[in-house]
Design a protein around this motif. Structure first.
Motif, mmCIF file in Angstrom:
data_model
loop_
_atom_site.group_PDB
_atom_site.id
_atom_site.type_symbol
_atom_site.label_atom_id
_atom_site.label_comp_id
_atom_site.label_asym_id
_atom_site.label_seq_id
_atom_site.Cartn_x
_atom_site.Cartn_y
_atom_site.Cartn_z
ATOM 1 N N PHE A 55 35.763 134.771 -58.010
ATOM 2 C CA PHE A 55 36.057 133.712 -57.032
ATOM 3 C C PHE A 55 37.554 133.469 -56.914
ATOM 4 O O PHE A 55 38.032 132.860 -55.971
ATOM 5 C CB PHE A 55 35.359 132.405 -57.409
ATOM 6 N N SER A 75 33.161 139.164 -55.589
ATOM 7 C CA SER A 75 32.174 138.553 -56.482
ATOM 8 C C SER A 75 30.774 139.111 -56.262
ATOM 9 O O SER A 75 30.025 139.287 -57.215
ATOM 10 C CB SER A 75 32.171 137.047 -56.280
ATOM 11 N N TYR A 76 30.421 139.404 -55.000
ATOM 12 C CA TYR A 76 29.036 139.808 -54.738
ATOM 13 C C TYR A 76 28.741 141.241 -55.160
ATOM 14 O O TYR A 76 27.617 141.707 -55.006
ATOM 15 C CB TYR A 76 28.658 139.569 -53.267
ATOM 16 N N ASN A 81 26.881 137.153 -63.380
ATOM 17 C CA ASN A 81 26.256 136.047 -62.665
ATOM 18 C C ASN A 81 26.657 134.753 -63.337
ATOM 19 O O ASN A 81 27.000 134.730 -64.511
ATOM 20 C CB ASN A 81 24.737 136.189 -62.613
ATOM 21 N N PHE A 90 19.927 125.820 -54.335
ATOM 22 C CA PHE A 90 19.885 125.738 -52.867
ATOM 23 C C PHE A 90 18.879 124.679 -52.443
ATOM 24 O O PHE A 90 17.677 124.825 -52.699
ATOM 25 C CB PHE A 90 19.515 127.095 -52.263
ATOM 26 N N PHE A 101 16.402 134.515 -54.843
ATOM 27 C CA PHE A 101 17.514 134.672 -53.889
ATOM 28 C C PHE A 101 18.290 135.971 -54.104
ATOM 29 O O PHE A 101 18.539 136.726 -53.177
ATOM 30 C CB PHE A 101 18.469 133.479 -54.010
ATOM 31 N N GLY A 102 18.658 136.228 -55.345
ATOM 32 C CA GLY A 102 19.492 137.395 -55.627
ATOM 33 C C GLY A 102 18.706 138.696 -55.708
ATOM 34 O O GLY A 102 19.296 139.763 -55.841
ATOM 35 N N LYS A 153 18.761 138.428 -62.353
ATOM 36 C CA LYS A 153 19.542 139.546 -61.823
ATOM 37 C C LYS A 153 19.915 140.546 -62.923
ATOM 38 O O LYS A 153 20.502 141.580 -62.643
ATOM 39 C CB LYS A 153 20.839 139.024 -61.179
ATOM 40 N N SER B 174 25.701 131.899 -53.761
ATOM 41 C CA SER B 174 25.106 132.963 -52.958
ATOM 42 C C SER B 174 25.877 134.274 -53.103
ATOM 43 O O SER B 174 25.296 135.339 -53.286
ATOM 44 C CB SER B 174 25.062 132.520 -51.499
ATOM 45 N N MET B 175 27.203 134.174 -53.078
ATOM 46 C CA MET B 175 28.033 135.380 -53.234
ATOM 47 C C MET B 175 27.859 135.928 -54.648
ATOM 48 O O MET B 175 27.803 137.134 -54.854
ATOM 49 C CB MET B 175 29.497 135.040 -53.012
ATOM 50 N N ASP B 176 27.769 135.023 -55.603
ATOM 51 C CA ASP B 176 27.604 135.435 -56.990
ATOM 52 C C ASP B 176 26.289 136.190 -57.171
ATOM 53 O O ASP B 176 26.188 137.100 -57.970
ATOM 54 C CB ASP B 176 27.612 134.182 -57.889
ATOM 55 N N LEU B 177 25.276 135.794 -56.375
ATOM 56 C CA LEU B 177 23.968 136.434 -56.493
ATOM 57 C C LEU B 177 23.883 137.701 -55.642
ATOM 58 O O LEU B 177 22.811 138.266 -55.475
ATOM 59 C CB LEU B 177 22.865 135.444 -56.107
ATOM 60 N N GLY B 178 25.013 138.110 -55.076
ATOM 61 C CA GLY B 178 25.057 139.425 -54.450
ATOM 62 C C GLY B 178 25.087 139.436 -52.928
ATOM 63 O O GLY B 178 25.010 140.497 -52.325
ATOM 64 N N GLU B 179 25.165 138.265 -52.289
ATOM 65 C CA GLU B 179 25.205 138.268 -50.826
ATOM 66 C C GLU B 179 26.649 138.297 -50.323
ATOM 67 O O GLU B 179 27.500 137.566 -50.823
ATOM 68 C CB GLU B 179 24.474 137.036 -50.270
ATOM 69 N N SER B 180 26.885 139.090 -49.290
ATOM 70 C CA SER B 180 28.214 139.174 -48.691
ATOM 71 C C SER B 180 28.525 137.847 -47.989
ATOM 72 O O SER B 180 27.624 137.046 -47.748
ATOM 73 C CB SER B 180 28.229 140.304 -47.669
ATOM 74 N N PRO B 181 29.797 137.616 -47.643
ATOM 75 C CA PRO B 181 30.135 136.367 -46.946
ATOM 76 C C PRO B 181 29.316 136.178 -45.664
ATOM 77 O O PRO B 181 28.890 135.074 -45.340
ATOM 78 C CB PRO B 181 31.621 136.546 -46.634
ATOM 79 N N ARG B 187 22.250 132.812 -44.833
ATOM 80 C CA ARG B 187 21.204 132.388 -45.772
ATOM 81 C C ARG B 187 21.460 131.005 -46.369
ATOM 82 O O ARG B 187 20.526 130.363 -46.841
ATOM 83 C CB ARG B 187 21.054 133.410 -46.911
#
Lengths: 363, 277
Positions: A55, A75-76, A81, A90, A101-102, A153, B174-181, B187
Motif C-alpha cells: 500500500f 498489492s493485489y 494478506n 465489506f 471475496f479473494g 487465500k 479488496s486490493m489486498d485480496l487480489g482485485e485490481s483497482p 466490487r
C-alpha cells in the motif's frame, strides 16, 4: 542462515513534505515465525507493514518477499494478506461472500469454493454464520471473519495491523491465545503490528522494537525484557528503575559503580565501558525485594515507603531513597495470605537485590 | 410550586410557541404550492376564488397540447442525460477528492463547487457569449452543457459525503485480496457508493428538470418545459393546462425527492451500524 521469507533491506520511507516515517530499517523475518513490530504510535511500524503489503512503497531500499524484490509488485499481486485494524469487513456482503471475496478470481468450482469457505468458517469457529451480514456480528466475530478472509487465500505471510486494538480486555486476551494457536496450526508467517508490549511479549517468537522510524532491538520476548540493549527499549518494555551511575572500576566480570542514593554497588559488566564512564544501571521492580530488618549482607539500600498500591496478586511500592530524586519502584508478590496493612510508612525499609539483576546500559 | 415544575411549564410554553411558528412556517411554504392542484381541477379559466366546480378537462386539454408534451419530453430527455453525465463526473471528482492527496486540492474543490454560488444569470450570459463565440447553434445540447455545469457540484456534494463516510481500508482490503483497482471499483466502491449515486441521479435530474434561467438563455427552437410554461403565461386560455401539468410534476417531484432521501438514509444508517465501535 535460516529460511528468510521477508527481507527488509535498508528501507526508508519519506512521505511528501513530511519527516522520515521509516529510516534505513533492516529486518529479516523467518519463514513460519510470529514476528511483531512493536512501538508507540508514529514509530513507523504501520508504515513498514503497509510497505510489505504494497500500500506504500519505499523511497529507499528494497523489500524481498520470498526472495522476490517487491518494489514493482502492486498489492493485489503479492503473496501477502492483511487483517486491517478496522477489520474492513465489506458491509454489502455477507460473511460467506466476504471470505470468498479473494477466491473468486482463483477459478475454483463453486463446490470447491464453498468447501474452502466452510473450512475457514470452521477454523474460526463460526460455522453456520455464512449468511450473516457484517453488521450482525460482534467485534470479536468481525475480527475472526477478517482473519478467515485473509487466511483462506493461503498467503505466504499474514500481516496484522493492531487487530486486537478494538476488542475489550478479556476478549483480547482470549484472541491472543487463539491467534497464537492458529498461527502454529496453519504454519504461516505472521507479521503483527502492536503498540501493546504485553501483547507482543505473550504472542511473538521475535519482536522488533521501533521508535521514530528506527528499529532499536530485534529479539525474543525474554531477551527484550531481561536484556534490553538501550534505555529506550528498557523503559518501553515493562517498567524499570534507572540509576544514573558512574563506573568506578571494571574487572573481567564485574563492574563497580556509584550512583546517587545507592552508594557503591556491583553489577555484571558489559563490553566497552571503562572507569569514569557515565552509564545507567537499570533494574526491574519485581527483581527488588523489601524487608524491614536491616540485611546483614548482600546489596541493599535504606529508604522510606512513600506510597503502596495493593493489586491482589502483587503490591507496588514507591520507596524514597535519600540522595535520589525519583522514588524506586518495587513490585512484591503477595505470596502469603494476610489482611494486615503491610509496611509501616513511618519506619525505614530496606530494598535488596541480586547484583545479577542489574542491567547496565550505555547512555 | 417547586422549581422543577415551574421550569417544565416554561419549557412547555416555549414549546407551544415553537409549534405555532413551525406550523405557520410550513403553511407559508406549502399553501401557495397547493393552489396548483386545486385550481387544476377548477372549472374556470380564471385563477381566482371562489372555485366554480370540479373538472378534469384541463388535464384532457394538457394531453392534447402537442407543444407542451414536446417540451415535457425535451426536459425529461435533457434531465436524464444531464443526471447521468454530472453523476459520472461527480463520482470521479469525489473519488479523487476523498482518496488522493494532491497539491492545490482545496482550491480545485472550491472551484468545482463554485457554480453553486454564482448567480445563474451570470452563468447563463457567460455561457451564451461563449457558445456564440464558437458559433454553435443553440439547442437542447447547449442547454444540457449548461445544466451539467450547474448539476456537477450537487453530484459532487452528495457523493463526496458518501465516499468520505466509508472506511478507505475497504478498498485496500479488496486490493489486498487480489482485485485490481478497476475491479475494486466495481466490487467495492460502486456498490457502497450506490445509494449516493442513486440520490445524486435523482437530485441532478430534478435540478436540471426545473431549471429555467440557463435554459431560457441557451435553448434553441425547442424549449424545455419551464421555458415553455413561461411563454404560455401570456395566453390565459392555456394557463389551466399549465396548472394541471404543474400539479403532476409537483407530485412526481415530491415522490422522487422522498425516494432519494430514503435511499440516502438507508445507506448511511447501514454504514453506521457497520463501523467499529
Amino acid at each position: 542462515m535460516s529460511d528468510i521469507i521477508i527481507r527488509i533491506d535498508n528501507v526508508s520511507k519519506q512521505f511528501a513534505g513530511g519527516a522520515k516515517a521509516v529510516d534505513s530499517v533492516a529486518v529479516d523475518i523467518e519463514r513460519g515465525e510470529f514476528f511483531s513490530l512493536l512501538g508507540p504510535s508514529g514509530c513507523g511500524k504501520t508504515t513498514l507493514l503497509r510497505m510489505i503489503a504494497g500500500f506504500e512503497f519505499p523511497t529507499e531500499g528494497e523489500i524481498y518477499i520470498d526472495g522476490q524484490p517487491s518494489s514493482l509488485i502492486p498489492s493485489y499481486k503479492r503473496p501477502t494478506n492483511m487483517v486491517f485494524q478496522s477489520y474492513a469487513i465489506f458491509p454489502h456482503l455477507n460473511v460467506f461472500d466476504n471470505i470468498a471475496f479473494g477466491l473468486r478470481k482463483a477459478g475454483l468450482s463453486s463446490k470447491e469454493l464453498s468447501r474452502r469457505v466452510d473450512e475457514a468458517l470452521a477454523m474460526i469457529k463460526l460455522s453456520g454464520f455464512g449468511k450473516r451480514r457484517g453488521d450482525q456480528l460482534s467485534g470479536g466475530q468481525r475480527q475472526r471473519v477478517a482473519l478467515a478472509r485473509a487466511l483462506v487465500k493461503r498467503p505466504k505471510v499474514l500481516l496484522l495491523d493492531e487487530p486486537l486494538g478494538a476488542l475489550d480486555k478479556k476478549l483480547r486476551e482470549e484472541m491472543q491465545i487463539e491467534l497464537r494457536q492458529l498461527q502454529k496450526q496453519v504454519g504461516i508467517t505472521f507479521v503483527f503490528v502492536t503498540h501493546d508490549q504485553e501483547e507482543a511479549l505473550s504472542m511473538s517468537d521475535r519482536i522488533a522494537v521501533m521508535s521514530r522510524g528506527d528499529v532499536l532491538q530485534i529479539a525474543g520476548p525474554k531477551e527484550l525484557y531481561e536484556a534490553p540493549n538501550c534505555v529506550e527499549v528498557a523503559t518501553f518494555i515493562g517498567s524499570i528503575n534507572l540509576i544514573n551511575a558512574t563506573v568506578k572500576s571494571v574487572s573481567s566480570s564485574e563492574a563497580m559503580l556509584e550512583g546517587p542514593g545507592f552508594g557503591s554497588f556491583t553489577a555484571q559488566t558489559i563490553e566497552g565501558i571503562k572507569a569514569g564512564d557515565k552509564i545507567f544501571a537499570a533494574v526491574r521492580p519485581e527483581k527488588l525485594s523489601l524487608t524491614i530488618s536491616k540485611p546483614s549482607s548482600g546489596a541493599y539500600v535504606e529508604g522510606m515507603i512513600k506510597a503502596s498500591a495493593y493489586l491482589g496478586d502483587r503490591s507496588h511500592h514507591q520507596v524514597f531513597i535519600k540522595g535520589r530524586e525519583e522514588p524506586v519502584a518495587v513490585a512484591a508478590q503477595n505470596e502469603e495470605r494476610a489482611m494486615s496493612a503491610g509496611f509501616d510508612a513511618s519506619k525505614p525499609v530496606y530494598v535488596t537485590w541480586n547484583p545479577k539483576s542489574l542491567i547496565l546500559l550505555k547512555s | 410550586m417547586s422549581k422543577p415544575i415551574r421550569q417544565a411549564k416554561r419549557m412547555g410554553d416555549a414549546g407551544a410557541g415553537l409549534t405555532v411558528f413551525a406550523v405557520a412556517y410550513l403553511l407559508f411554504l406549502y399553501v401557495p404550492v397547493l393552489f396548483l392542484p386545486i385550481f387544476s381541477f377548477n372549472d374556470s379559466i380564471f385563477i381566482a376564488f371562489p372555485l366554480r366546480g370540479f373538472t378534469t378537462k384541463w388535464y384532457e386539454q394538457m394531453f392534447a397540447d402537442q407543444d407542451m408534451l414536446d417540451a415535457l419530453a425535451a426536459s425529461l430527455k435533457v434531465g436524464a442525460i444531464v443526471a447521468v453525465i454530472s453523476t459520472i463526473l461527480g463520482v470521479l471528482g469525489a473519488k479523487a477528492v476523498t482518496r488522493y492527496r494532491m497539491p492545490g486540492q482545496g482550491a480545485v474543490t472550491s472551484l468545482i463547487m463554485l457554480p453553486l454560488f454564482i448567480p445563474e444569470i451570470i452563468l447563463g450570459i457567460s455561457l451564451l457569449i461563449l457558445i456564440n463565440g464558437f458559433q454553435i447553434s443553440l439547442s437542447l445540447i447547449t442547454v444540457g452543457i449548461g445544466h451539467v455545469m450547474l448539476c456537477t457540484p450537487f453530484a459532487m456534494a452528495v457523493l463526496t459525503s458518501r465516499l468520505d463516510g466509508f472506511d478507505r481500508s475497504l478498498e485496500e482490503a479488496s486490493m489486498d485480496l487480489g482485485e485490481s483497482p478497476w475491479m475494486t471499483f466495481w466490487r467495492v466502491t460502486f456498490p457502497l457508493a450506490a445509494p449516493g449515486i442513486v440520490s445524486s441521479l435523482l437530485l441532478t435530474f430534478i435540478v436540471s428538470f426545473d431549471e429555467f434561467l440557463l435554459s431560457f438563455f441557451l435553448a434553441g427552437l425547442q424549449p424545455t418545459l419551464p421555458v415553455y410554461f413561461w411563454s404560455q403565461l401570456r395566453f390565459p386560455a392555456k394557463l389551466p393546462g399549465v396548472l394541471s401539468l404543474g400539479a403532476l410534476i409537483l407530485i412526481s417531484s415530491c415522490i422522487l425527492v422522498f425516494f432519494a432521501e430514503w435511499v440516502r438514509q438507508l445507506g448511511t444508517t447501514g454504514e453506521r451500524k457497520v463501523g467499529v465501535a
